[in-house]
Each structure stands twice: as C-alpha cells, then as structure tokens.
Design an enzyme around this catalytic site. Sequence first.
Site, PDB file in Angstrom:
ATOM      1  N   TYR A 155      37.502  42.303  30.593  1.00 48.48           N
ATOM      2  CA  TYR A 155      36.166  41.911  31.018  1.00 48.48           C
ATOM      3  C   TYR A 155      35.213  41.752  29.835  1.00 48.48           C
ATOM      4  O   TYR A 155      34.205  41.062  29.946  1.00 48.48           O
ATOM      5  CB  TYR A 155      35.595  42.925  32.007  1.00 48.48           C
ATOM      6  CG  TYR A 155      36.458  43.188  33.210  1.00 48.48           C
ATOM      7  CD1 TYR A 155      37.451  42.311  33.628  1.00 48.48           C
ATOM      8  CD2 TYR A 155      36.299  44.353  33.941  1.00 48.48           C
ATOM      9  CE1 TYR A 155      38.248  42.575  34.730  1.00 48.48           C
ATOM     10  CE2 TYR A 155      37.092  44.630  35.049  1.00 48.48           C
ATOM     11  CZ  TYR A 155      38.065  43.732  35.434  1.00 48.48           C
ATOM     12  OH  TYR A 155      38.842  44.013  36.524  1.00 48.48           O
ATOM     13  N   HIS A 193      46.532  47.425  34.127  1.00 48.63           N
ATOM     14  CA  HIS A 193      45.887  46.328  34.841  1.00 48.63           C
ATOM     15  C   HIS A 193      46.896  45.478  35.607  1.00 48.63           C
ATOM     16  O   HIS A 193      46.612  44.996  36.699  1.00 48.63           O
ATOM     17  CB  HIS A 193      45.128  45.454  33.839  1.00 48.63           C
ATOM     18  CG  HIS A 193      43.945  44.764  34.403  1.00 48.63           C
ATOM     19  ND1 HIS A 193      42.884  44.402  33.623  1.00 48.63           N
ATOM     20  CD2 HIS A 193      43.626  44.347  35.646  1.00 48.63           C
ATOM     21  CE1 HIS A 193      41.971  43.797  34.363  1.00 48.63           C
ATOM     22  NE2 HIS A 193      42.410  43.750  35.593  1.00 48.63           N
TER      23      HIS A 193
END
Length: 165
Positions: free
Chosen positions: A18, A77
């Site tokens: 991000y 992730h």
Amino acid sequence: MEAAVDAGYRLFDTAELYGNEWRLGNILTGAGGPNREAVFILGKPWRTNHGPGHLRQACVGSLAELGIESFDCYALHWPGAFVHRGELHRLSEQSITEQQQRTFPTDQNGTPIEAAHTLVEAWERLEALHDEGLTRTLGVCNVTLPQLARLVDDARIPPALVQVE
C-alpha cells in the site's frame, strides 16, 4: 487516515504494497494520536519479501515506518511468492514503473517470476518473527482451504487470522 482516527477507527490493515505505512506512523506517533494499546495494527509483507532475510527486513522496515515495536498481527499477504526485486518502503513515493518492477517482477514475456520457496517455508520465517517479539499473532491472507489445511498441519504457531477477499 486522520479522519478515520478522529472518527474512532482503531483497527488498521496495513501492507508494504500500500506504500502508506509511514503516513499512518506519522499519525500514530504525532501529537493527538491514539494510545498504541488502543489500536490494532495488522501488517503484511508483499509477495516479493517472503524469502530468507527479506521477510524479517520487510517486517522491521514496516515497524520503523509505523513507529511501533511490534504488530498485533503480521500476515502473509498471499500464499505464493515472487522473486525479490528490492525494498518496498515508501512505495507510494516511487514512480509507477518502479513500483511495478518491484512488486510484480516479470520475465521478457511478461510472465510473473515466481520464487522457489513454499508457503510453509514462508510461514516458518513468520514464526521466527513471532519468536523475536516482532508480532503478537500471525495470519495468512488469500489462501484456499487446502492451502490453509496444509499450513495448519505444518505450523508450529497456528494462524490467528485468515483474511480472504
């Protein structure tokens, strides 16, 4: 993020990919930021950082950007991994081309370049981060049920969080 903190949000789902961990860190450590114990921070390394040495480096780098000593949960992730192409800190400040080259490495034909290590091997490295006190719990994201079952069978520390889109 400041509006979220002001509105009372206390769970933050962060990730290297991000590129904004440092922004949240500025809020958490700044004047008027929430008490650390009142906030739950979930962090995730990107798929290029599951390998030996890279996972720890990613975790420590994210903690530094967030200004905290440990994650409440640190989760893989994705179950698969790409080859490592460099650090991802402050990814949002890099050019789009650089971001893509580092996060989605491909060969000359545009095929993603997968890393050789397995989900279980990456999990063992995650368990080492837990043993060091860099995270309170561990998690995994975007796994299939068979992948999760295998991981649970092989894990010394079972996942406390399973996040699936």
